[in-house]
Write an enzyme that holds these catalytic residues in place. Structure first.
Site, PDB file in Angstrom:
ATOM      1  N   ARG A   1      11.126  -5.684  -2.357  1.00  0.00           N
ATOM      2  CA  ARG A   1      11.959  -5.281  -3.750  1.00  0.00           C
ATOM      3  C   ARG A   1      13.145  -6.277  -3.735  1.00  0.00           C
ATOM      4  NH1 ARG A   1       7.868  -4.125  -5.228  1.00  0.00           N
ATOM      5  NH2 ARG A   1       7.402  -2.092  -6.255  1.00  0.00           N
TER       6      ARG A   1
ATOM      7  N   GLU B   1      14.903  -9.346 -11.437  1.00  0.00           N
ATOM      8  CA  GLU B   1      13.913  -9.997 -11.868  1.00  0.00           C
ATOM      9  C   GLU B   1      13.297  -9.487 -13.039  1.00  0.00           C
ATOM     10  OE1 GLU B   1      11.483  -9.296  -8.283  1.00  0.00           O
ATOM     11  OE2 GLU B   1      10.104  -8.296  -9.618  1.00  0.00           O
TER      12      GLU B   1
ATOM     13  N   HIS C   1       6.927 -12.792  -7.902  1.00  0.00           N
ATOM     14  CA  HIS C   1       6.296 -11.309  -7.293  1.00  0.00           C
ATOM     15  C   HIS C   1       4.845 -11.225  -7.373  1.00  0.00           C
ATOM     16  CE1 HIS C   1       7.733  -6.881  -7.500  1.00  0.00           C
ATOM     17  NE2 HIS C   1       6.707  -7.005  -6.769  1.00  0.00           N
TER      18      HIS C   1
END
Ligand code: GLV
Length: 336
Positions: free
Chosen positions: A245, A274, A292
């Site tokens: 993360r 993000e 991601h």
């Protein structure tokens, strides 16, 4: 969970574009409001949407906390599209009697593959070399150019040794690597043996790893688990991979270490804040960046969506597993 009135048509909201067959599966049981655009929603917009439905299938960018749930008397279940669920305030969901589910297991192997993709690409400078080639700089092979570091035979460190960390470790056998890991707790001996991994403390892991993969959950304690002091403890040639993360790494400190040659390279699939990416990372050639996508194979994303739908159907008292969603995060709510 309150009792379910089978006469009242239940309504669910799918907050992101999803595979049509999965929406169709939900539609066998519910009235489905499915979004066709991937939008960022304000807490107020999310609050308004969640107030009109019995269940929701949410993405990781949908942040649900006590304020978003305030006054909501209807919502009973949230199926989160991901294994990580730091976008959900579980205490607030518990207090509101809402069951939440995630998508573990189905993504483990694809995410572990992707950790290796980033590790190999960062260590062997794949993205930088391709950018250079595409820019037309290649005039012939120079024997002493594009030198990089080996992956095989090196010391692999894994921080966070859950299912995905273990899958990353198992792959290291093919590369002849010595694997060390750090975790809140050591693994049981048989799992350690299956992973051929050695438990070490975090300072040892930072100091000894040639390549370090981060696979820990994002909790308040893990914020900046890799910050300036940890980066300073690593080898200046080391490669750091974050598939966990954003926020686990201090991206500004990482960019400074990469720029100043205090760290060899990095492969990052996740970022603090993000979809924004720290401007300093974007300027560097020794970092591989991706949006991601570690779980984004067609098979795995379909499996995740399907599991999320099964969870929602069961959590709302429908289907063959009525009342028993396959992968609840807060199962105690179901017992109430
Ligand atoms: C992706 O980041 C996930 O948590 O599944």
């Amino acid at each position: 969970m309150g009792t379910i009135d089978m006469n009242h048509p239940q309504r669910v909201w799918v907050s992101r574009p999803l595979f049509p067959e999965v929406v169709a599966k939900l539609a066998e049981h519910f009235e489905v409001l499915a979004e066709s655009e991937d939008q960022r929603r304000s807490p107020e917009q999310l609050r308004a949407k969640l107030a009109e439905v019995d269940g929701a299938l949410l993405g990781l960018a949908d942040r649900v906390d006590a304020a978003v749930l305030a006054g909501n008397r209807r919502l009973k279940a949230i199926a989160n599209l991901g294994v990580g669920y730091n976008n959900l305030d579980i205490d607030a969901l518990n207090a509101a009697g809402i069951v939440a589910t995630n998508t573990p297991d189905v993504l483990t192997e694809s995410v572990a593959d992707y950790a290796w993709a980033l590790l190999l690409a960062a260590a062997r400078r794949v993205s930088a070399a391709e950018r250079w080639l595409r820019a037309g700089h290649w005039q012939g092979m120079r024997f002493d150019d594009w030198l990089s570091v080996d992956v095989h035979g090196k010391a692999l460190g894994i921080l966070g040794m859950g299912r995905i960390g273990q899958a990353v470790a198992r792959r290291a056998a093919g590369f002849g690597m010595a694997v060390s890991y750090h975790n809140r707790r050591p693994l049981p001996a048989e799992l350690e043996q299956a992973c051929r991994a050695r438990y070490v403390d975090k300072p040892t892991l930072l100091r000894e790893s040639d390549h370090l993969v981060l696979v820990l959950p994002f909790t308040p304690e893990n914020r900046h688990a890799i910050g300036a002091p940890e980066l300073a403890a690593m080898k200046p040639t080391a490669v750091l991979v974050n598939i966990a993360r954003g926020g686990i790494v201090d991206d500004a400190a990482l960019a400074a270490a990469l720029r100043e040659g205090r760290l060899g390279a990095a492969g990052l699939d996740v970022f603090e804040g993000e979809p924004a990416v720290h401007a300093d990372l974007l300027k560097l050639d020794n970092v591989v960046l991706s949006p991601h996508i570690a779980s984004a194979t067609a098979d795995t994303r379909r499996a995740m969506a399907s599991l999320a739908a099964d969870n929602l159907i069961a959590a709302l008292g429908r289907g063959p597993r009525a009342g028993r969603p396959p992968t609840p995060i807060n199962p105690a709510v179901l017992a109430k």
